[in-house]
Motif scaffolding. Sequence first.
Motif, PDB file in Angstrom:
ATOM      1  N   ALA A  30       0.840  -1.202   0.000  1.00  0.00           N
ATOM      2  CA  ALA A  30       0.000   0.000   0.000  1.00  0.00           C
ATOM      3  C   ALA A  30       0.874   1.250   0.000  1.00  0.00           C
ATOM      4  N   TYR A  34      -4.726   1.400   4.044  1.00  0.00           N
ATOM      5  CA  TYR A  34      -6.037   1.060   4.598  1.00  0.00           C
ATOM      6  C   TYR A  34      -5.800   0.680   6.066  1.00  0.00           C
ATOM      7  N   SER A 167      -9.382 -11.215   3.192  1.00  0.00           N
ATOM      8  CA  SER A 167      -8.420 -10.295   3.821  1.00  0.00           C
ATOM      9  C   SER A 167      -8.480  -8.990   3.042  1.00  0.00           C
ATOM     10  N   SER A 169      -6.903  -6.155   2.257  1.00  0.00           N
ATOM     11  CA  SER A 169      -5.933  -5.658   1.281  1.00  0.00           C
ATOM     12  C   SER A 169      -5.727  -6.630   0.116  1.00  0.00           C
ATOM     13  N   ARG A 172      -6.781  -5.826  -3.631  1.00  0.00           N
ATOM     14  CA  ARG A 172      -6.003  -5.000  -4.568  1.00  0.00           C
ATOM     15  C   ARG A 172      -5.023  -5.829  -5.380  1.00  0.00           C
ATOM     16  N   HIS A 229      -6.892  -2.998  13.191  1.00  0.00           N
ATOM     17  CA  HIS A 229      -8.054  -2.339  12.571  1.00  0.00           C
ATOM     18  C   HIS A 229      -9.096  -2.044  13.647  1.00  0.00           C
ATOM     19  N   ASP A 316       4.687  -1.814   6.252  1.00  0.00           N
ATOM     20  CA  ASP A 316       3.396  -2.457   6.462  1.00  0.00           C
ATOM     21  C   ASP A 316       3.143  -2.439   7.955  1.00  0.00           C
TER      22      ASP A 316
HETATM   23  O1  PMV Z   1      -5.637  -6.658   4.752  1.00  0.00           O
HETATM   24  P1  PMV Z   1      -5.292  -6.568   6.198  1.00  0.00           P
HETATM   25  O2  PMV Z   1      -6.486  -6.694   7.083  1.00  0.00           O
HETATM   26  O3  PMV Z   1      -4.173  -7.528   6.565  1.00  0.00           O
HETATM   27  O4  PMV Z   1      -4.732  -5.073   6.505  1.00  0.00           O
HETATM   28  C1  PMV Z   1      -3.584  -4.601   5.871  1.00  0.00           C
HETATM   29  C2  PMV Z   1      -3.262  -3.250   6.321  1.00  0.00           C
HETATM   30  C3  PMV Z   1      -1.948  -2.662   5.832  1.00  0.00           C
HETATM   31  O5  PMV Z   1      -1.143  -3.631   5.209  1.00  0.00           O
HETATM   32  C4  PMV Z   1      -1.192  -2.107   7.017  1.00  0.00           C
HETATM   33  C5  PMV Z   1      -2.209  -1.507   4.868  1.00  0.00           C
HETATM   34  C6  PMV Z   1      -2.728  -1.883   3.519  1.00  0.00           C
HETATM   35  O6  PMV Z   1      -3.503  -1.084   2.980  1.00  0.00           O
HETATM   36  O7  PMV Z   1      -2.324  -2.920   2.956  1.00  0.00           O
END
Ligand code: PMV
Length: 371
Positions: A30, A34, A167, A169, A172, A229, A316
Motif C-alpha cells: 500500500a 487502509y 483479507s 488488502s 487490490r 483495525h 506495512d
Molecule cells: O488486509 P489486512 O487486514 O491484513 O490489513 C492490511 C493493512 C496494511 O497492510 C497495514 C495496509 C494496507 O492497505 O495494505
Amino acid sequence: MLNYNNPSLTLISSEVRPGAVRWRSPSNIALVKYWGKHGVQLPRNPSVSFTLDGAATDTTLSYSVREAPGEGVEVALYLDGELNKGFTDRTQIFMEKLLPIYPFLKQLSFKIKTSNSFPHSAGIASSASGMSALALCLVSLEEELFEPFKDRAEFNAKASYLARLGSGSACRSIYGGAAVWGTLASLKSSSDEFAVPVTESLHRVFQDYHDDILLISKSEKSVSSRAGHGLMEGNPYASARYAQATRRTDEMLTVLREGNIERFGEILESEALTLHALMMSSHPPYVLIRPNTLAVIERIHQYRADTGMPLYFTLDAGPNLHLLYPNSVAAEVKQFIREQLLYFCEDKMYLADRVGKGPERLEVSEQDLAS
Ligand code: PMV
C-alpha cells in the motif's frame, strides 16, 4: 450494494467430474494505507497500492464430488506439501462465509495445495497473495462449473470482492500495476466492495519501479492486523486520519499519472509513519517497529541528503521496510543496501521485488488433476 448471493448455483452431483484450477497471485504494497474497517470487511478510507511481482502465492484448488454432503465445507489445505491445520481452519471459515454466494461449495470436497515464493518465516504477510490466489481459483471454478463471465472486468471484480472478504488488502492484488480500493469521488469506477485497476494511468517511471523488502525481523507480530483495525474504532485521531487518507489517495493518483517521484516519496514515507503513529496512539498503544527499523530510516534520509537519490521507504503493519526507487538508480541503490543496510536485517536478508503484471492462471499438473 453489490449482491452476489445466488441460490441457483448448485450442481447435479452425478454430472461433475473431478478437476482442478491453479493461480499464482502476488502480494501488494500500500502506498496510501487502509487502516480501520467496518461492517463486512469494508474500509474506513480508500487506499492505493502497487502490485508486486516476485512475492506471490501459487495455489491449486482440486475438487471432486463430496461423498456424503454435509452442512459446512469440506477442505484440507497443504502448505508446501504438508497438511496445515491452522490454514485449513481459516480457509474453511472463509469458504463457509461464501456459501450464500456459492452454495455448491458444500457439494464438493476440496484439496488446496499452496506455496509462497518467499520464505515461510520471512515475516512477510502472505494473506494478500494467499487470499487473492484462492479467490481467483474460486471464480475460475465457478466459470468451469457454470457460465463464463461476460468479460475479464466482471471476472476480476468478483475475484476482488471475494478476496476482500478473506483479507481486506488482498482485493487490490487482483490487478497488475496499481489498484485502488475504496470509494473515491474522483474515480467513478471505485468501490468499497472491490478494488479497481489504475494501471492504465501509471506513468512510465512507475511501471518498473523497484520495491526491495528489508527483513528487519522475521518474528511474528505481537498485534495482528485484525486487532489493529479494531483499535482504530477508539482512536482519537481516527476521523482526521480517514479524511487525510482520502485526500492522499486522490493526490497519489495524480502523482502516479504525472510521474512526480519526489511528491510520491513524501506521501509514501508520511503514510508509513502515520500508520505506526496510529498504532502508538491506539488504546492500548503498541509499537511494531524495531530499533533497526529506525536505524535504517535514518540512513535512508542521510543517503538522500548526501546523494539526492530518489530512494524512499514505506512500512506495512510490522517492522520490515519496503524501499521504493526507480529503475534508473537501481545499481547505486542496491550497492547502498548491500553495503550499509543489510547489517540491520535479520540474517542479512532482503527480497528484491518490483511492480508486477498481476496474477497469472497456471496449468494444472497431471498429478493434481488425478488426485
Ligand atoms: O488486509 P489486512 O487486514 O491484513 O490489513 C492490511 C493493512 C496494511 O497492510 C497495514 C495496509 C494496507 O492497505 O495494505
